[in-house]
Write a protein that holds these residues in place. Structure first.
Motif, PDB file in Angstrom:
ATOM      1  N   LEU A 129       0.852  -1.177   0.000  1.00  0.00           N
ATOM      2  CA  LEU A 129       0.000   0.000   0.000  1.00  0.00           C
ATOM      3  C   LEU A 129       0.890   1.230   0.000  1.00  0.00           C
ATOM      4  O   LEU A 129       1.849   1.303   0.776  1.00  0.00           O
ATOM      5  CB  LEU A 129      -0.901  -0.019   1.248  1.00  0.00           C
ATOM      6  CG  LEU A 129      -1.912   1.105   1.382  1.00  0.00           C
ATOM      7  CD1 LEU A 129      -2.933   1.052   0.245  1.00  0.00           C
ATOM      8  CD2 LEU A 129      -2.611   1.000   2.736  1.00  0.00           C
ATOM      9  N   HIS A 130       0.570   2.178  -0.868  1.00  0.00           N
ATOM     10  CA  HIS A 130       1.368   3.401  -0.969  1.00  0.00           C
ATOM     11  C   HIS A 130       0.475   4.621  -0.815  1.00  0.00           C
ATOM     12  O   HIS A 130      -0.659   4.641  -1.298  1.00  0.00           O
ATOM     13  CB  HIS A 130       2.086   3.467  -2.323  1.00  0.00           C
ATOM     14  CG  HIS A 130       3.110   2.390  -2.488  1.00  0.00           C
ATOM     15  ND1 HIS A 130       4.422   2.562  -2.143  1.00  0.00           N
ATOM     16  CD2 HIS A 130       3.016   1.114  -2.920  1.00  0.00           C
ATOM     17  CE1 HIS A 130       5.091   1.445  -2.363  1.00  0.00           C
ATOM     18  NE2 HIS A 130       4.249   0.541  -2.841  1.00  0.00           N
ATOM     19  N   GLY A 131       1.015   5.650  -0.156  1.00  0.00           N
ATOM     20  CA  GLY A 131       0.310   6.916  -0.016  1.00  0.00           C
ATOM     21  C   GLY A 131       0.368   7.703  -1.306  1.00  0.00           C
ATOM     22  O   GLY A 131       1.056   7.333  -2.269  1.00  0.00           O
ATOM     23  N   LYS A 132      -0.349   8.804  -1.335  1.00  0.00           N
ATOM     24  CA  LYS A 132      -0.402   9.666  -2.516  1.00  0.00           C
ATOM     25  C   LYS A 132       0.988  10.135  -2.934  1.00  0.00           C
ATOM     26  O   LYS A 132       1.268  10.307  -4.109  1.00  0.00           O
ATOM     27  CB  LYS A 132      -1.306  10.862  -2.222  1.00  0.00           C
ATOM     28  CG  LYS A 132      -1.652  11.675  -3.416  1.00  0.00           C
ATOM     29  CD  LYS A 132      -2.677  12.735  -3.075  1.00  0.00           C
ATOM     30  CE  LYS A 132      -3.083  13.497  -4.314  1.00  0.00           C
ATOM     31  NZ  LYS A 132      -4.106  14.496  -4.010  1.00  0.00           N
ATOM     32  N   ASN A 133       1.881  10.289  -1.963  1.00  0.00           N
ATOM     33  CA  ASN A 133       3.247  10.739  -2.250  1.00  0.00           C
ATOM     34  C   ASN A 133       4.194   9.590  -2.615  1.00  0.00           C
ATOM     35  O   ASN A 133       5.378   9.793  -2.789  1.00  0.00           O
ATOM     36  CB  ASN A 133       3.803  11.513  -1.053  1.00  0.00           C
ATOM     37  CG  ASN A 133       3.921  10.665   0.200  1.00  0.00           C
ATOM     38  OD1 ASN A 133       3.596   9.472   0.192  1.00  0.00           O
ATOM     39  ND2 ASN A 133       4.377  11.278   1.281  1.00  0.00           N
ATOM     40  N   ARG A 135       5.028   6.966  -0.725  1.00  0.00           N
ATOM     41  CA  ARG A 135       5.657   6.278   0.403  1.00  0.00           C
ATOM     42  C   ARG A 135       4.848   5.043   0.774  1.00  0.00           C
ATOM     43  O   ARG A 135       3.637   5.031   0.720  1.00  0.00           O
ATOM     44  CB  ARG A 135       5.863   7.271   1.538  1.00  0.00           C
ATOM     45  CG  ARG A 135       5.146   7.094   2.776  1.00  0.00           C
ATOM     46  CD  ARG A 135       5.503   8.181   3.827  1.00  0.00           C
ATOM     47  NE  ARG A 135       4.625   8.008   4.945  1.00  0.00           N
ATOM     48  CZ  ARG A 135       3.404   8.514   5.027  1.00  0.00           C
ATOM     49  NH1 ARG A 135       2.922   9.268   4.070  1.00  0.00           N
ATOM     50  NH2 ARG A 135       2.659   8.275   6.100  1.00  0.00           N
ATOM     51  N   ARG A 136       5.556   3.992   1.143  1.00  0.00           N
ATOM     52  CA  ARG A 136       4.926   2.735   1.553  1.00  0.00           C
ATOM     53  C   ARG A 136       4.230   2.938   2.891  1.00  0.00           C
ATOM     54  O   ARG A 136       4.797   3.520   3.810  1.00  0.00           O
ATOM     55  CB  ARG A 136       5.981   1.639   1.669  1.00  0.00           C
ATOM     56  CG  ARG A 136       5.393   0.284   1.970  1.00  0.00           C
ATOM     57  CD  ARG A 136       6.483  -0.802   1.950  1.00  0.00           C
ATOM     58  NE  ARG A 136       5.922  -2.048   2.360  1.00  0.00           N
ATOM     59  CZ  ARG A 136       5.846  -2.472   3.631  1.00  0.00           C
ATOM     60  NH1 ARG A 136       6.321  -1.730   4.610  1.00  0.00           N
ATOM     61  NH2 ARG A 136       5.312  -3.638   3.917  1.00  0.00           N
ATOM     62  N   LEU A 137       2.978   2.460   2.979  1.00  0.00           N
ATOM     63  CA  LEU A 137       2.188   2.615   4.192  1.00  0.00           C
ATOM     64  C   LEU A 137       1.985   1.277   4.884  1.00  0.00           C
ATOM     65  O   LEU A 137       1.785   0.257   4.224  1.00  0.00           O
ATOM     66  CB  LEU A 137       0.807   3.202   3.868  1.00  0.00           C
ATOM     67  CG  LEU A 137       0.752   4.553   3.176  1.00  0.00           C
ATOM     68  CD1 LEU A 137      -0.677   4.903   2.822  1.00  0.00           C
ATOM     69  CD2 LEU A 137       1.386   5.627   4.048  1.00  0.00           C
ATOM     70  N   THR A 138       2.038   1.278   6.206  1.00  0.00           N
ATOM     71  CA  THR A 138       1.638   0.124   7.004  1.00  0.00           C
ATOM     72  C   THR A 138       0.374   0.530   7.759  1.00  0.00           C
ATOM     73  O   THR A 138      -0.075   1.680   7.678  1.00  0.00           O
ATOM     74  CB  THR A 138       2.730  -0.281   8.022  1.00  0.00           C
ATOM     75  OG1 THR A 138       2.811   0.727   9.046  1.00  0.00           O
ATOM     76  CG2 THR A 138       4.077  -0.471   7.341  1.00  0.00           C
ATOM     77  N   TRP A 139      -0.161  -0.393   8.536  1.00  0.00           N
ATOM     78  CA  TRP A 139      -1.367  -0.072   9.291  1.00  0.00           C
ATOM     79  C   TRP A 139      -1.122   1.069  10.276  1.00  0.00           C
ATOM     80  O   TRP A 139      -2.033   1.816  10.595  1.00  0.00           O
ATOM     81  CB  TRP A 139      -1.926  -1.315   9.986  1.00  0.00           C
ATOM     82  CG  TRP A 139      -1.042  -1.882  11.058  1.00  0.00           C
ATOM     83  CD1 TRP A 139      -0.032  -2.786  10.896  1.00  0.00           C
ATOM     84  CD2 TRP A 139      -1.088  -1.578  12.448  1.00  0.00           C
ATOM     85  NE1 TRP A 139       0.558  -3.071  12.104  1.00  0.00           N
ATOM     86  CE2 TRP A 139      -0.084  -2.335  13.084  1.00  0.00           C
ATOM     87  CE3 TRP A 139      -1.873  -0.738  13.233  1.00  0.00           C
ATOM     88  CZ2 TRP A 139       0.159  -2.282  14.450  1.00  0.00           C
ATOM     89  CZ3 TRP A 139      -1.638  -0.693  14.599  1.00  0.00           C
ATOM     90  CH2 TRP A 139      -0.634  -1.456  15.186  1.00  0.00           C
ATOM     91  N   ASP A 141       0.459   3.718   9.704  1.00  0.00           N
ATOM     92  CA  ASP A 141       0.474   4.985   8.975  1.00  0.00           C
ATOM     93  C   ASP A 141      -0.916   5.438   8.526  1.00  0.00           C
ATOM     94  O   ASP A 141      -1.048   6.467   7.869  1.00  0.00           O
ATOM     95  CB  ASP A 141       1.361   4.863   7.721  1.00  0.00           C
ATOM     96  CG  ASP A 141       2.786   4.472   8.055  1.00  0.00           C
ATOM     97  OD1 ASP A 141       3.368   5.101   8.957  1.00  0.00           O
ATOM     98  OD2 ASP A 141       3.293   3.524   7.434  1.00  0.00           O
ATOM     99  N   THR A 142      -1.928   4.659   8.856  1.00  0.00           N
ATOM    100  CA  THR A 142      -3.288   4.983   8.397  1.00  0.00           C
ATOM    101  C   THR A 142      -4.230   5.080   9.585  1.00  0.00           C
ATOM    102  O   THR A 142      -3.925   4.633  10.693  1.00  0.00           O
ATOM    103  CB  THR A 142      -3.822   3.901   7.430  1.00  0.00           C
ATOM    104  OG1 THR A 142      -3.974   2.668   8.136  1.00  0.00           O
ATOM    105  CG2 THR A 142      -2.896   3.720   6.235  1.00  0.00           C
TER     106      THR A 142
END
Length: 150
Positions: A129-133, A135-139, A141-142
């Motif tokens: 999963l990646h953010g709009k920018n 960067r890789r996201l984990t749980w 980060d959300t």
């Protein structure tokens, strides 16, 4: 046996999705449909499921717009089950379940099926999963913004 409780109106997309596809037979039917299974008998042979249970699951998946019936591709009088656009949208769900199972439910040398890229024949990389920018996201980060009910 306890009656299944619906969480359709909870304001949670996960709960609503599970109301549609949340039993294991439905997910295995969808998995098989991605693998090219199309006929009732093929689903039954693949899954070892009772006819009545299979008929119920196929009917439910059809009524909910995940599958549709179509004339048999070989021109016979049979009907086949094919994924709709809505059903095809579950591909990443199936891949995520597969990859989670590969990572956590097998020993290192235990034989299992694997998913490969048809063109390159290489293993499919892990989903991320990646953010709009980018960067890789984990749980961590959300967050989920809950609906406030009045």
């Amino acid at each position: 046996m306890a009656k299944r409780v619906s969480h359709w109106n909870d304001g949670c997309p996960v709960a609503r999705a599970l109301d549609v596809i949340g039993d294991w037979w439905s997910l295995l039917i969808i998995r098989d449909a991605f693998d090219g299974v199309r006929r009732f008998g093929e689903f039954q042979n693949s899954l070892g499921i009772a006819k009545g249970m299979l008929a119920t699951r196929l009917r439910d998946l059809t009524e909910r717009g995940i599958l549709k019936t179509a004339p048999a591709s070989d021109g016979t009088a049979y009907r086949e089950y094919v994924l709709t656009k809505k059903g095809s949208g579950l591909f990443l769900v199936i891949v995520a379940l597969r990859q989670w199972g590969e990572e956590h439910l097998y020993t290192a040398n235990e034989p299992r099926s694997s998913m490969i890229d048809r063109e390159t024949r290489a293993p499919v990389p892990r989903l991320e999963l990646h953010g709009k920018n980018g960067r890789r996201l984990t749980w961590r980060d959300t967050e989920v913004l809950k609906v406030v009910r009045k």
